[in-house]
Design an enzyme around this catalytic site. Structure first.
Site, mmCIF file in Angstrom:
data_model
loop_
_atom_site.group_PDB
_atom_site.id
_atom_site.type_symbol
_atom_site.label_atom_id
_atom_site.label_comp_id
_atom_site.label_asym_id
_atom_site.label_seq_id
_atom_site.Cartn_x
_atom_site.Cartn_y
_atom_site.Cartn_z
ATOM 1 C CB CYS B 164 -27.382 -2.725 10.352
ATOM 2 S SG CYS B 164 -28.862 -1.705 10.464
ATOM 3 C CG HIS B 304 -22.446 -1.128 7.127
ATOM 4 N ND1 HIS B 304 -23.277 -2.220 7.225
ATOM 5 C CD2 HIS B 304 -23.080 -0.123 7.781
ATOM 6 C CE1 HIS B 304 -24.362 -1.886 7.919
ATOM 7 N NE2 HIS B 304 -24.268 -0.619 8.257
ATOM 8 C CD GLU B 315 -17.879 0.526 5.313
ATOM 9 O OE1 GLU B 315 -18.897 1.108 4.896
ATOM 10 O OE2 GLU B 315 -17.748 -0.716 5.284
ATOM 11 C CE LYS B 336 -26.067 -2.287 4.084
ATOM 12 N NZ LYS B 336 -24.685 -2.757 4.266
ATOM 13 C CG HIS B 341 -29.213 -1.033 5.431
ATOM 14 N ND1 HIS B 341 -28.857 -2.308 5.804
ATOM 15 C CD2 HIS B 341 -28.690 -0.213 6.378
ATOM 16 C CE1 HIS B 341 -28.179 -2.261 6.935
ATOM 17 N NE2 HIS B 341 -28.052 -1.008 7.302
ATOM 18 C CG PHE B 401 -28.730 2.088 14.661
ATOM 19 C CD1 PHE B 401 -27.802 2.875 14.007
ATOM 20 C CD2 PHE B 401 -30.070 2.230 14.325
ATOM 21 C CE1 PHE B 401 -28.189 3.798 13.042
ATOM 22 C CE2 PHE B 401 -30.475 3.147 13.349
ATOM 23 C CZ PHE B 401 -29.534 3.928 12.713
#
Lengths: 81, 417
Positions: B164, B304, B315, B336, B341, B401
């Site tokens: 991502c 994010h 975050e 998002k 996403h 990831f």
């Protein structure tokens, strides 16, 4: 039994669908690569679409000899006979 | 070293089939998330996603489109828009030296829909029915390569893959390409298209997706106390970047400056972010420094913010750690909440939104925040919020990831006023 021109017309639809060549350009004397600008990967798709459309088997060793539209139509006619 | 400026945008997203409609929808707080109207989705644990707002093949030649995976279609359509938006044409006489034109277009996963559909063909009909175009459709570099072919790019074509964080990484590497003098102009960004039963099942099995099947539009709700996972989206965003000299020489309009990038790796776990937030904060700190800025300069952060229970809070803490005494200054948002996403397309869509926020001086609010998570160390914009006058700087965060953290810093410097 399909006529030569019926096979050519059906093949023209396939070539149009796979490679975007205008249907009226797909004539018996035309070379797939030199005249119609069909690349080798598109030719593979055309061959297997023909197998499904015409109910014939076109082995790889025969497929590589089909240089012109006329070659392909003649092969299909023989295979259907 | 020359500044690197942004001169064109293209987007194909759940909110719109081009960049202006996507940006407009963000300012209006629209959701691109919907119930999946497909038979295959009925028995899945998650029956909604954020599919793109149109069929990308509608904007492509029919024969070309059928030789491209949907991820490539998204990228090519967005790239063509960005190129035209930069005032450029496709002819050889467009004034661009093709040997100095690069492409850096990411995908997190690649042509998965083509791979899976051709495997279905092979199982059902035998190997002789497998498309000879399968490999050039499924390869991860296909979007970048097709964009490069369209534009005639000959400097270099790259495809970074970091889940991502992929498209932020593509933007960062594009910035490097221009700073290192390997190109004068580049098209950078990313794409994704994995709204398909297998990835939905697989992400659901990780317990990563929201299960709000009865209310999809409200499922993506970063920092809301009832958030329960991310919403799968798809789409692409590409942008044209060039050296300031190159842009000025051709009289290009300038949206803003791609001022810096910060990259780090958690080295903690294959999917869980480092709970200390050290890696995320390090990437933000590096981006600020690389851009020649200080934490005080940052007025906006496009986070994010995926709407996962742990991720959003972690975050917020990382942003606070990176900004220190200035932590309460920037308006933090997660677009998002509207787009879902986009995985390997996320960073590019969000960098686009970040630049537009500065050029418009308006931050799109995070939608669906009904009860804000208490005691956050940063302030979250929950409605469209105005920014001040003068020079503005912002960050866009993407984390993937694998522990990839990539932060892009942008400013409104050099913007046409």
């Amino acid at each position: 039994m399909a006529s030569t021109d019926e096979i050519r017309a059906d093949l023209a639809e396939i070539v149009n669908d796979v490679a975007g060549v205008a249907v009226e350009d797909v004539q018996l004397d035309k070379s797939f690569t030199d005249d119609l600008d069909v690349d080798s990967l598109s030719m593979v798709e055309i061959i297997y679409a023909c197998e499904e459309k015409f109910g014939v088997s076109i082995p790889d060793e025969d497929a590589k000899n089909l240089k012109t539209v006329g070659d392909a139509v003649a092969f299909i006619e023989r295979a259907q006979a | 070293m020359s500044d690197i400026v942004i001169t064109g945008f293209g987007a194909f997203t759940p909110l719109g089939t081009d960049a202006p409609s996507t940006w407009e929808a963000m300012l209006l707080g629209r959701s691109g998330v919907h119930h999946l109207p497909h038979e295959w989705a009925e028995d899945l644990p998650v029956t909604f996603a954020a599919e793109t707002a149109g069929d990308p093949s509608d904007k492509l030649d029919r024969v070309e489109a059928r030789r491209m995976d949907r991820s490539t279609q998204h990228a090519v359509v967005a790239a063509m828009e960005a190129w035209a938006d930069a005032g450029l044409t496709l002819g050889d006489d467009n004034g661009i030296d093709r040997d100095r034109l690069g492409v850096c277009c990411a995908s997190g996963i690649g042509g998965m829909q083509s791979l899976l559909s051709q495997w279905d063909v092979q199982k059902e009909k035998g190997f002789r029915r497998v498309s000879p175009f399968t490999i050039p459709m499924l390869m991860a570099n296909a979007p970048a390569a097709n964009v490069g072919l369209r534009l005639g790019a000959r400097a270099a074509i790259h495809t970074p893959v970091s889940a991502c964080a992929s498209s932020n990484e593509a933007i960062a590497f594009g910035l490097d390409m221009l700073r290192l003098g390997r190109a004068d102009i580049a098209v950078v960004g990313g794409t994704e298209a994995v709204v398909h039963p297998l990835p939905i099942a697989a992400f659901a099995q990780m317990q990563a997706l929201s299960r709000r099947n009865d209310d999809p539009e409200r499922a993506s709700r970063p920092w809301d106390v009832d958030r329960d996972g991310f919403v799968l989206g798809e789409g692409a965003a590409l942008m044209v970047i060039e050296t300031l000299e190159h842009a000025q020489a051709r009289g290009a309009k300038i949206y803003g400056t791609l001022a810096g990038a910060g990259i780090s790796a958690d080295s903690h776990d294959i999917v869980q972010p480092d709970p200390t937030g050290r890696g995320q904060a390090a990437a933000m700190t590096k981006a600020i420094k690389d851009a020649g800025l200080t934490p005080r300069d940052i007025v906006h952060v496009n986070a994010h913010g995926t709407s996962t229970p742990q991720g959003d809070v972690a975050e917020a803490a990382s942003i606070a750690a990176a900004l220190g005494d200035s932590a309460d200054q920037p308006w933090v948002t997660s677009t998002k909440s509207m787009t879902g996403h986009l995985l390997g397309g996320a960073g590019a869509v969000e960098t686009f939104a970040t630049v537009r926020a500065l050029s418009d001086r308006r931050v799109p609010g995070t939608i669906n925040v009904e009860n804000l998570e208490p005691n956050l160390p940063v302030r979250i914009a929950t409605e469209t919020t105005s920014l001040g006058d003068g020079d503005l700087a912002a960050l866009n965060n993407s984390f993937g990831f694998g522990g990839h953290n990539v932060v892009i810093a942008v400013t409104n410097a050099h913007q046409n006023r």
